[in-house]
Design an enzyme around this catalytic site. Structure first.
Site, PDB file in Angstrom:
ATOM      1  N   GLY A 264     -63.381  -3.992 -39.650  1.00 36.89           N
ATOM      2  CA  GLY A 264     -64.178  -4.790 -39.660  1.00 36.89           C
ATOM      3  C   GLY A 264     -64.580  -5.509 -37.756  1.00 36.89           C
ATOM      4  N   CYS A 382     -55.242 -13.664 -41.798  1.00 39.25           N
ATOM      5  CA  CYS A 382     -55.516 -14.093 -42.332  1.00 39.25           C
ATOM      6  C   CYS A 382     -54.532 -14.605 -43.125  1.00 39.25           C
ATOM      7  CB  CYS A 382     -56.570 -12.734 -43.188  1.00 39.25           C
ATOM      8  SG  CYS A 382     -55.177 -11.495 -43.436  1.00 39.25           S
TER       9      CYS A 382
END
Length: 447
Positions: A264, A382
């Protein structure tokens, strides 16, 4: 696909997660494909699986007074009771008689008459007597733990790092359904073109919160569209999109993405280079490197070069001062994405936090010499655990005297986030903007 089967499939998935610590999202997708589940049944299955995992500790608290011999209870029976109670408490559109009937039928099929009678008895007694009140839990952190279904050690840890009130907010946010954010492939399409194509396919979107290239799905799943196949966008949370902005790439630069799968951030950096320069994307696993290559191909990006490599040994591949900018999107506990991966809160331990912090520090140490003087090093995760975030960065800066905080970082963040930036770092928490929890630090190599 009959409703009866949907619950059986849900039970199988939940058992597999419980026994093998399998990832819920991967198992769910496999099961949907394997059984050919479509339409409303896909939604029901997803809701039941995620909901039962999300609320596991709360459901066990409610079930506890009704189970006479908990130690003798077989795993599948316990999971079946959880699954059934989840539907009774949290899914108001399913009639209780249907829940009872399905549970008893599954119990008959998998066990014997005694088990099906016990399952029926427990569920009907709950229906008659109601549930034990959470007010009986007097200790504040224990109450948050049971009420929001987060292990106590985690709640205590966050309370220490963020305070009790903020911890409650984080835990409650983790129970909400995640939103689907899309990143427009700006190297090939305009935002308006993507919006128009999605509208044609019945997908409603609105502009994202922070970033020009972001959209947010309002209705439908954008993954199953022609627009996705044609590489018009990538599904990525907006908090994660901030990373490419933090890097602030210029045309023709050479960028290292040291822990790049599933791709990503690599593809976002490549799009921002507008078909110039090169992104070198590494991952330790060959099958994950293939995911990066597939993404690049779908998006029509030809400036990504992938390699299978452990980023702790990256100096064997490249000379010092090879890269203009380096991204370390480090492996972490994933405590910021519990909305999407609820199983994380039960499988990770304090030991994992310590071990991952060591790996994160090793990766930073390994890539540091490869950055050119004056170059930017962005570290991101994250997770929301400070030991994996701020502590790792402070330790790195203490060791590496030729690095400092990047004072221009704040300017590259959207103005709405400026109050969240301290010392060239940003920590977004799951209850801040309904985004994922995410951490980014930007460092500069001294000239």
């Amino acid at each position: 696909m009959s409703k009866y089967n949907v619950r059986e499939v849900a039970l199988d998935i939940l058992l597999s997660i419980e026994k093998n610590q399998a990832f819920s999202n991967l198992l769910l997708n496999k099961s949907i494909e394997k059984h050919g589940i479509k339409g409303k049944d896909t939604g029901l299955l997803t809701e039941m699986v995620y909901g039962t995992i999300q609320r596991k500790l709360t459901l066990d608290y409610y079930l506890e007074p009704f189970i006479k011999n908990p130690k003798k209870l077989q795993d599948w029976v316990r999971v079946l009771l959880r699954l059934s109670l989840y539907q009774m408490v949290y899914l108001d559109r399913i009639p209780e008689r249907a829940v009872f009937y399905e549970a008893v039928e599954i119990a008959k099929k998998r066990g014997h008459k005694g088990i099906s009678s016990m399952v029926n008895g427990v569920l009907r007694t709950i229906q008659r007597n109601g549930l034990k009140s959470l007010d009986e839990i007097k200790k504040p952190l224990e109450r948050i733990s049971i009420e929001t279904s987060h292990p106590l050690w985690l709640v205590e840890r966050w309370a220490e790092q963020y305070g009790v009130e903020k911890t409650q907010g984080i835990c409650e946010a983790n129970l909400r359904a995640p939103k689907q954010s899309l990143r427009v492939n700006t190297s090939k399409f305009t935002k308006e073109e993507v919006k128009a194509q999605l509208a044609e396919e019945g997908i409603q979107v609105k502009d994202g919160l922070f970033l020009e290239e972001a959209l947010e799905t309002q209705k439908g799943n954008a993954v199953y569209t022609e627009a996705f196949k044609q590489g018009m966008f990538t599904v990525q949370d907006e908090s994660s999109m901030l990373v490419a902005h933090a890097l602030d790439v210029e045309p023709n630069e050479t960028i290292l993405d040291s822990c790049a799968a599933p791709g990503g951030k690599s593809t976002h950096i490549a799009e921002r280079l507008q078909h110039t320069g090169q992104v070198v994307s590494l991952d330790i696993h060959a099958h994950k490197v293939k995911l990066i290559e597939d993404q690049a191909k779908r998006l029509g990006l030809d400036n990504i070069d992938t390699k299978v490599s452990d980023s702790r040994k990256v100096q064997e591949l490249f000379k010092d001062e090879t890269f203009d900018r380096i991204l370390v999107d480090a492996p972490c506990t994933g405590f910021g994405v519990m909305k999407r991966k609820p199983d994380v809160k039960y499988t990770k331990t304090e030991q994992d936090v310590k071990q991952l912090a060591r790996i994160q520090a090793d990766i930073l140490r390994a890539v540091a010499p490869l950055l050119k003087k004056g170059g930017t090093l962005v570290y991101s995760t994250c997770t929301i655990d400070q030991d994996e975030n701020q502590e790792v960065v402070y330790q790195f800066l203490q060791e590496q005297k030729d690095f400092q905080f990047d004072t221009t970082f704040k300017e590259r963040m959207p103005s709405v986030l400026h109050s969240h930036v301290t010392e060239s770092q940003i920590q977004l928490l799951p209850d801040d903007f309904q985004s994922d929890g995410f951490y980014i630090a930007s460092l500069r190599k001294k000239v």
